[in-house]
Design an enzyme around this catalytic site. Structure first.
Site, PDB file in Angstrom:
ATOM      1  N   SER A   1      -3.023  -7.884   2.640  1.00 55.75           N
ATOM      2  CA  SER A   1      -3.368  -7.693   4.055  1.00 55.75           C
ATOM      3  C   SER A   1      -3.853  -9.006   4.662  1.00 55.75           C
ATOM      4  O   SER A   1      -3.567  -9.318   5.819  1.00 55.75           O
ATOM      5  CB  SER A   1      -4.465  -6.643   4.201  1.00 55.75           C
TER       6      SER A   1
ATOM      7  N   HIS B   1       0.845  -1.206   0.000  1.00 55.07           N
ATOM      8  CA  HIS B   1       0.000   0.000   0.000  1.00 55.07           C
ATOM      9  C   HIS B   1       0.877   1.251   0.000  1.00 55.07           C
ATOM     10  O   HIS B   1       0.615   2.209  -0.740  1.00 55.07           O
ATOM     11  CB  HIS B   1      -0.900   0.031   1.246  1.00 55.07           C
TER      12      HIS B   1
ATOM     13  N   LYS C   1     -16.808  -7.985   6.479  1.00 57.28           N
ATOM     14  CA  LYS C   1     -16.332  -8.760   7.627  1.00 57.28           C
ATOM     15  C   LYS C   1     -15.868  -7.847   8.748  1.00 57.28           C
ATOM     16  O   LYS C   1     -15.534  -6.696   8.527  1.00 57.28           O
ATOM     17  CB  LYS C   1     -15.143  -9.599   7.189  1.00 57.28           C
TER      18      LYS C   1
END
Ligand code: PNS
Length: 195
Positions: free
Chosen positions: A130, A19, A43
């Site tokens: 991630s 990122h 989630k």
């Protein structure tokens, strides 16, 4: 010449070196770049919205034209609200492309004036996500070369707390317990994209 403001939306749970690489690249081609953290993912995230925002703010402190914000609801509406003309998304491998293309075209349908710009992170981050960082951290693997030092530290703190409670320590009251993840190996569910 026209100034271009872009948003870089994502879950950033947690933010990774990949990122950061993309933020670095985006900050060079856009006049202004807003890293926009999604607040309502499907989630339960590992890190709260405030925690993710704080980590990203620290990671991007040295970039004059980069800021961090949070949003929920439709991304195109958020982009309109902040006056952005472009959306930055990273494509690591061909496997990302199909989902990203679908999302970019749907966003174009919803907001024709908003352009999606795809950029590639450095090849060394092409396998980084991630989801994998979360899994490796939860299973005790080394994450230091995958995320900035601050994020590695926060991950260790989070996982350490989770381990203490999974080892039998009494859990705090429900409100506080909600932020503490249970430690278990993730089931190999197929996701649309490994963010
Ligand atoms: O980091 P991620 O999880 O790959 O990011 C996905 C994200 C946040 C960019 C995407 O899920 C999104 O834009 N969500 C906001 C809701 C929305 O606008 N949905 C319509 C997409 S066509």
């Amino acid at each position: 010449m026209k100034r271009v403001k872009a948003i870089y939306p994502g879950s950033f749970d947690p933010p990774t070196n990949g990122h950061l690489d993309l933020i670095q690249r985006g900050s060079k081609i856009f006049d202004e770049l807003v890293v926009a953290v999604l607040g309502n993912p499907e989630k339960q995230p590992l890190f709260s919205l405030a925690e993710r925002r704080k980590m990203l703010e620290a990671m991007t402190a040295d970039f004059d034209n980069v800021s961090v914000d949070t949003f929920d609801g439709l991304m195109v509406e958020y982009a309109l609200r902040v006056g952005a003309g472009a959306v930055l998304r990273g494509i690591r491998a061909i496997s990302d492309y199909e989902y990203e293309l679908q999302m970019a075209l749907m966003n174009r349908k919803l907001q024709p004036g908003l352009e999606t710009v795809f950029m590639m992170p450095a090849e060394k981050y092409s396998y980084l996500s991630s989801r994998l960082v979360r899994e490796i951290a939860q299973l005790g693997g080394a994450i230091d070369c995958l995320v900035p030092p601050l994020v590695a530290q926060k991950l260790r703190e989070k996982i350490d707390v989770a381990h203490r409670f999974s080892a039998g320590e009494e859990r705090p009251a429900p409100a506080a317990a909600a932020t503490i993840p249970r430690v278990k190996a993730s089931t190999a569910k197929t996701r649309k994209r490994k963010s």
